[in-house]
Write a protein that holds these residues in place. Structure first.
Motif, PDB file in Angstrom:
ATOM      1  N   UNK A  74      62.566  22.090  93.183  1.00  0.00           N
ATOM      2  CA  UNK A  74      63.960  22.430  93.491  1.00  0.00           C
ATOM      3  C   UNK A  74      64.282  22.220  94.963  1.00  0.00           C
ATOM      4  N   UNK A  75      63.403  22.683  95.844  1.00  0.00           N
ATOM      5  CA  UNK A  75      63.678  22.558  97.281  1.00  0.00           C
ATOM      6  C   UNK A  75      63.667  21.101  97.739  1.00  0.00           C
ATOM      7  N   UNK A  76      62.942  20.250  97.018  1.00  0.00           N
ATOM      8  CA  UNK A  76      62.890  18.827  97.368  1.00  0.00           C
ATOM      9  C   UNK A  76      64.004  18.028  96.693  1.00  0.00           C
ATOM     10  N   UNK A  77      64.875  18.718  95.940  1.00  0.00           N
ATOM     11  CA  UNK A  77      65.948  18.012  95.235  1.00  0.00           C
ATOM     12  C   UNK A  77      65.427  17.226  94.041  1.00  0.00           C
ATOM     13  N   UNK A  78      64.327  17.701  93.455  1.00  0.00           N
ATOM     14  CA  UNK A  78      63.668  16.970  92.388  1.00  0.00           C
ATOM     15  C   UNK A  78      64.285  17.103  91.006  1.00  0.00           C
ATOM     16  N   UNK A  79      65.333  17.889  90.872  1.00  0.00           N
ATOM     17  CA  UNK A  79      65.991  18.037  89.575  1.00  0.00           C
ATOM     18  C   UNK A  79      67.331  17.309  89.620  1.00  0.00           C
ATOM     19  N   UNK A  80      67.386  16.127  89.038  1.00  0.00           N
ATOM     20  CA  UNK A  80      68.586  15.299  89.131  1.00  0.00           C
ATOM     21  C   UNK A  80      69.486  15.329  87.921  1.00  0.00           C
ATOM     22  N   UNK A  81      69.059  15.930  86.819  1.00  0.00           N
ATOM     23  CA  UNK A  81      69.879  15.959  85.608  1.00  0.00           C
ATOM     24  C   UNK A  81      71.128  16.803  85.835  1.00  0.00           C
ATOM     25  N   UNK A  82      72.126  16.582  84.988  1.00  0.00           N
ATOM     26  CA  UNK A  82      73.397  17.298  85.121  1.00  0.00           C
ATOM     27  C   UNK A  82      73.285  18.797  84.833  1.00  0.00           C
ATOM     28  N   UNK A  83      72.293  19.197  84.090  1.00  0.00           N
ATOM     29  CA  UNK A  83      72.147  20.619  83.741  1.00  0.00           C
ATOM     30  C   UNK A  83      71.926  21.454  85.000  1.00  0.00           C
ATOM     31  N   UNK A  84      72.559  22.616  85.030  1.00  0.00           N
ATOM     32  CA  UNK A  84      72.431  23.520  86.178  1.00  0.00           C
ATOM     33  C   UNK A  84      70.978  23.947  86.356  1.00  0.00           C
ATOM     34  N   UNK A  85      70.516  23.914  87.580  1.00  0.00           N
ATOM     35  CA  UNK A  85      69.134  24.289  87.889  1.00  0.00           C
ATOM     36  C   UNK A  85      68.885  25.748  87.500  1.00  0.00           C
TER      37      UNK A  85
END
Length: 194
Positions: free
Chosen positions: A157-168
């Motif tokens: 998360x801190x590295x911006x590794x979640x790119x999908x549209x779904x909310x983190x």
């Protein structure tokens, strides 16, 4: 001669701030000396070397993290405690990235045994997991599962590794739900699961 006002606590506090600003891996005695306007040699009256400084920082950060977790889980049990524990862990990791990174270094087991914060971490974590009816060696396995899940999620998360549209946050909530299910239906040591 020791510079007036320079103490181990002040050095570790400054190192913690520095870690959050520039990254734990960039904390050095030289950078810390510059921050205080002293020569590197002045710091050696307070810490033996960089490893000691980083260890002290790790222990301090571990204490801060468990203080947050303890406040969050107080009076809670089961899934409610797990959710509070997970939320406090994630919040600290994201708000204090350098300090959080310090909590991941390997520390000598003798220092851990002498650290009130590390003993408290074990007590609170194991206490939360005992509500799921776990004993050893299942407790150790469950701690490892939680730590690796929380850590992996926070690092990504801190590295911006979640790119999908779904909310983190929605994915985090699902992960905690899944952990609760896993803990509730934990495969006990000595039972066979095919």
């Amino acid at each position: 001669m020791v510079r007036a006002g320079l103490t181990v606590d002040r050095l570790v506090a400054a190192a913690a701030e520095m870690a959050d600003e520039v990254g734990f891996e960039n904390v050095s005695l030289s950078a810390l000396a510059r921050r205080f306007g002293v020569k590197d040699a002045s710091l050696y009256s307070h810490v033996r070397n960089l490893q000691e400084l980083r260890t002290r920082l790790a222990l301090r950060a571990g204490g801060e993290l468990i203080d947050r977790i303890a406040a969050a889980v107080a009076g809670r049990a089961g899934k409610d405690a797990l959710t509070a524990f997970a939320g406090a862990y994630r919040e600290y990791a994201l708000e204090r990235p350098g300090r959080y990174a310090a909590t991941q270094i390997r520390i000598d087991q003798d220092l851990i045994a002498d650290s009130p914060a590390m003993r408290r971490t074990a007590e609170i974590t194991y206490g939360m997991l005992r509500a799921y009816g776990l004993g050893e060696p299942d407790l150790t396995d469950a701690v490892r599962l939680l730590r690796s899940t929380f850590h992996g999620y926070c690092v990504l998360e801190s590295a911006g590794g979640f790119g999908a549209d779904r909310a983190v946050q929605a994915s985090w909530d699902k992960a905690v739900d899944a952990l609760h299910i896993a803990l509730t239906h934990w495969p006990r040591e000595g039972t066979r699961h095919d």
